[in-house]
Design an enzyme around this catalytic site. Structure first.
Site, mmCIF file in Angstrom:
data_model
loop_
_atom_site.group_PDB
_atom_site.id
_atom_site.type_symbol
_atom_site.label_atom_id
_atom_site.label_comp_id
_atom_site.label_asym_id
_atom_site.label_seq_id
_atom_site.Cartn_x
_atom_site.Cartn_y
_atom_site.Cartn_z
ATOM 1 N N PHE A 228 52.791 87.509 25.403
ATOM 2 C CA PHE A 228 51.661 87.540 24.483
ATOM 3 C C PHE A 228 52.216 87.750 23.070
ATOM 4 C CE2 PHE A 228 50.623 89.548 28.532
ATOM 5 C CZ PHE A 228 49.587 88.744 29.009
ATOM 6 N N ASP A 250 53.281 82.627 24.665
ATOM 7 C CA ASP A 250 51.915 82.774 24.171
ATOM 8 C C ASP A 250 51.139 81.503 24.482
ATOM 9 O OD1 ASP A 250 50.530 84.931 22.096
ATOM 10 O OD2 ASP A 250 49.581 82.953 22.053
ATOM 11 N N ASP A 299 52.418 92.863 25.186
ATOM 12 C CA ASP A 299 51.510 93.254 24.104
ATOM 13 C C ASP A 299 50.302 92.322 24.103
ATOM 14 O OD1 ASP A 299 50.394 94.440 21.923
ATOM 15 O OD2 ASP A 299 51.906 93.794 20.479
ATOM 16 N N CYS A 339 45.679 97.487 23.353
ATOM 17 C CA CYS A 339 44.809 97.720 22.202
ATOM 18 C C CYS A 339 43.358 97.820 22.648
ATOM 19 C CB CYS A 339 44.972 96.607 21.161
ATOM 20 S SG CYS A 339 44.551 94.965 21.758
#
Length: 387
Positions: A228, A250, A299, A339
């Site tokens: 990612f 990605d 991430d 996140c």
């Protein structure tokens, strides 16, 4: 805004958290709200005995009915107010980063400006106006930013789902000047092209700036997998810190193009290899190919937007962590990030380490919230990091 302030009185006992320093008043904590109850209107908050608690803005359509900006009776609608408050935040960052041109200036509640994020990318600003209260004061905010920074351009990256909870549309718009297709930002001596209009969040993950330094010493001479990867900030840092080989994954063609450009910008295109793919699927196929890595970075974007999706998100985090661990060579490192606000620290630490990954022992080195550069700004008498 010209209307008189709404007088908000709390239910008995609901003032304890506010007096303890929390800047939010929830709708079910309010006994009475007198005045013209329009979204974004100025509000003064009182306890049941008539004691003044603070000044903020009100939204009758939000679960968070009032967000406090001050513990004083204060004018919060003028450019002068925002110039002083943003200027205070800027002074703090200037003291910490005297030579840095790219950093987060305003951290919402952490800088006593709930609902506002301001990121500085050289002579351009990327802002997020996340609440009705800040939206109502947009003109004052832009005027203050113009006086403080004299920027060449200001863009509002308001394409975030949280705005819908405030009754606001998700938009991207240039508020002032010109915003080029990409701008250049510097991080730890490395150069990065940043897409302010179409990139993720405000264009670059400034909240990972300190975490990237974890790779120093860890990546030297190693094989690194960056999953990612977005525009390649983890991978480029790994290569700059001496990695022998870096693979970035990605699903976005635009993001991977930026990652290649950023690697080349730093003379690291011979080390950084970029693939356009679904990282979930590629993690599995890499194992089938017998590929191994010394460092794996995970991430991903947020898997959970609300508590209702928490269980499904936990499965997603469990899957990628398990697959990442399965690709590690003995003595390797897994750097895993989240996140997703609703996961919380306890949830992350509980699901990040599968019980029997590849039947090998796993040691957890550390858990920490993403550092807001060098310090974590907190609102009022703070008991926890700002989010």
């Amino acid at each position: 805004m010209e209307t008189a302030a709404i007088r908000v009185t709390l239910n008995r006992g609901e003032d304890r958290r506010i007096k303890g320093g929390h800047p939010w008043v929830f709708s079910n904590e309010i006994r009475e709200a007198k005045g013209e109850r329009i979204p974004g209107a100025t509000a003064e908050v009182y306890d049941t005995g008539g004691g003044f608690l603070g000044t903020g803005y009100y939204n009758p359509h939000s679960l968070i009915a009032v967000r406090l900006l001050s513990r004083e009776r204060e004018e919060i609608d003028s450019p002068a107010f925002f110039k002083e408050r943003i200027g205070r935040a800027l002074k703090l960052r200037r003291n910490l980063y005297p030579d840095m041109a790219t950093f987060r200036v305003v951290h919402g509640e952490g800088d006593f400006l709930p609902g506002l994020v301001v990121d500085k990318y050289g002579d351009r600003l990327s802002v997020q106006i996340l609440t009705a209260g800040m939206e109502a004061r947009r003109g004052a905010i832009v005027e203050a930013l113009m006086e403080l920074f004299a920027p060449k351009g200001i863009i509002a990256r308001n394409d975030v789902a949280v705005r819908s909870l405030e009754g606001l549309a998700e938009t991207v718009e240039v508020l002032y000047g010109e915003i080029p297709e990409t701008v250049e930002a510097e991080e730890h001596g490395l150069r990065f092209r940043v897409d302010l209009a179409g990139g993720q969040k405000t264009g670059h993950f400034l909240d990972q700036k300190e975490n990237h330094l974890v790779l120093k010493g860890m990546a030297a001479g190693k094989r690194v997998l960056d999953c990612f990867s977005y525009s390649g900030s983890w991978g480029v840092h790994a290569a700059a810190f001496g990695a022998a080989e870096v693979t970035c994954l990605d699903i976005s063609e635009r993001a991977t193009a930026l990652a290649r450009e950023n690697a080349a910008l730093n003379g690291l295109e011979g080390v950084v290899h970029v693939e356009v793919c679904d990282a979930f699927d590629r993690l599995r196929s890499l194992r089938h190919e017998g590929r191994r890595f010394d460092v794996v970075v995970l991430d991903p974007p947020a898997f959970v937007k609300n508590k209702k999706a928490l269980k499904e998100a936990e499965k997603g985090y469990l899957t990628i962590n398990r697959r990442g661990l399965e690709l590690l060579d003995a003595g390797g490192y897994l750097i895993t990030c989240s996140c997703s606000y609703h996961m919380g620290g306890g949830s992350c630490s509980g699901i990040s380490w599968p019980r029997r990954p590849a039947r090998r022992g796993v040691r957890c080195g550390s858990w920490r919230p993403a550092p807001r550069p060098r310090i974590t700004p907190c609102s009022w008498p703070c008991r926890r990091p700002s989010t």
